[in-house]
Design a protein around this motif. Sequence first.
Motif, PDB file in Angstrom:
ATOM      1  N   ARG A  88       0.796  -1.232   0.000  1.00 34.93           N
ATOM      2  CA  ARG A  88       0.000   0.000   0.000  1.00 34.93           C
ATOM      3  C   ARG A  88       0.827   1.279   0.000  1.00 34.93           C
ATOM      4  NH1 ARG A  88      -5.026  -2.127   0.501  1.00 34.93           N
ATOM      5  NH2 ARG A  88      -4.969  -4.235   1.319  1.00 34.93           N
ATOM      6  N   SER A 128      -2.374   3.214  -1.023  1.00 34.51           N
ATOM      7  CA  SER A 128      -3.083   3.502   0.232  1.00 34.51           C
ATOM      8  C   SER A 128      -4.073   4.659   0.093  1.00 34.51           C
ATOM      9  CB  SER A 128      -2.096   3.819   1.350  1.00 34.51           C
ATOM     10  OG  SER A 128      -1.300   4.949   1.006  1.00 34.51           O
ATOM     11  N   GLN A 135      -8.583  -0.170  -5.243  1.00 38.74           N
ATOM     12  CA  GLN A 135      -7.590  -1.149  -4.772  1.00 38.74           C
ATOM     13  C   GLN A 135      -7.898  -2.539  -5.337  1.00 38.74           C
ATOM     14  OE1 GLN A 135      -6.622  -1.098  -0.586  1.00 38.74           O
ATOM     15  NE2 GLN A 135      -6.430   1.127  -0.545  1.00 38.74           N
TER      16      GLN A 135
END
Length: 232
Positions: A88, A128, A135
């Motif tokens: 991330r 992130s 994601q």
Amino acid sequence: MSLQIINLTKKFGEQIALNTINIEINNNEIIGLLGPNGAGKSTLMKSIIGALKIDQGAILFDGKDIRENEIAVKKKMGFLPENNPLYREMYVKEYLNFVAELHQISKERIDEVIDLVGITPEKSKKISQLSKGYQQRVGLAQAILHSPDLLILDEPTNGLDPNQIIEIRNVIKQIGKEKTVILSTHIMQEVEALCTRVILIHEGNIIQDTNIEDFKGKYGSLEEAFASYTQQ
């Protein structure tokens, strides 16, 4: 591409997670892998990709035993686990560059896949910083970057909003025209929208392996059929 699972058995201590499983899968199918929690779906998927040791039986990919041809076979498989383990702190394109280097494939393929999964506007961000939906797309991008013959997806639309679900389904449908996809999901609408075949696993046993219409059979919906088969 062909995948043969022959008398596959997996135990954890005294618990039998997979009980003499036999499955044959050919090219260009999108298969719904269904089952209640704890049925053995994840164990089966992890066995296919070589993340779990085979206790008994065999898995053949294009006629080759996956235990004896581990690297060659893994090069032809893509996997998106349910928990989508991304780095991330890396930027999207940086991460996909890293994956491309692992697979020894050209960087030109990265932009092609970024476009395919719809993350072009986000490609310069840190992973992130992305929403859950984006994601998931990055996870899907890493799974298909090396153009695998077999793509295994574990709950790929988990946690996505309705628009994101439709977009991810469209990507999977497009991939399924040329590749074979095994899709594990609890969402029956997803199975109906994407899959031509259903494999239902319950308590470590395959209890249905058939096309959608035959699976539904006399029942009004896939949910009813699923409930009936798994509560017997």
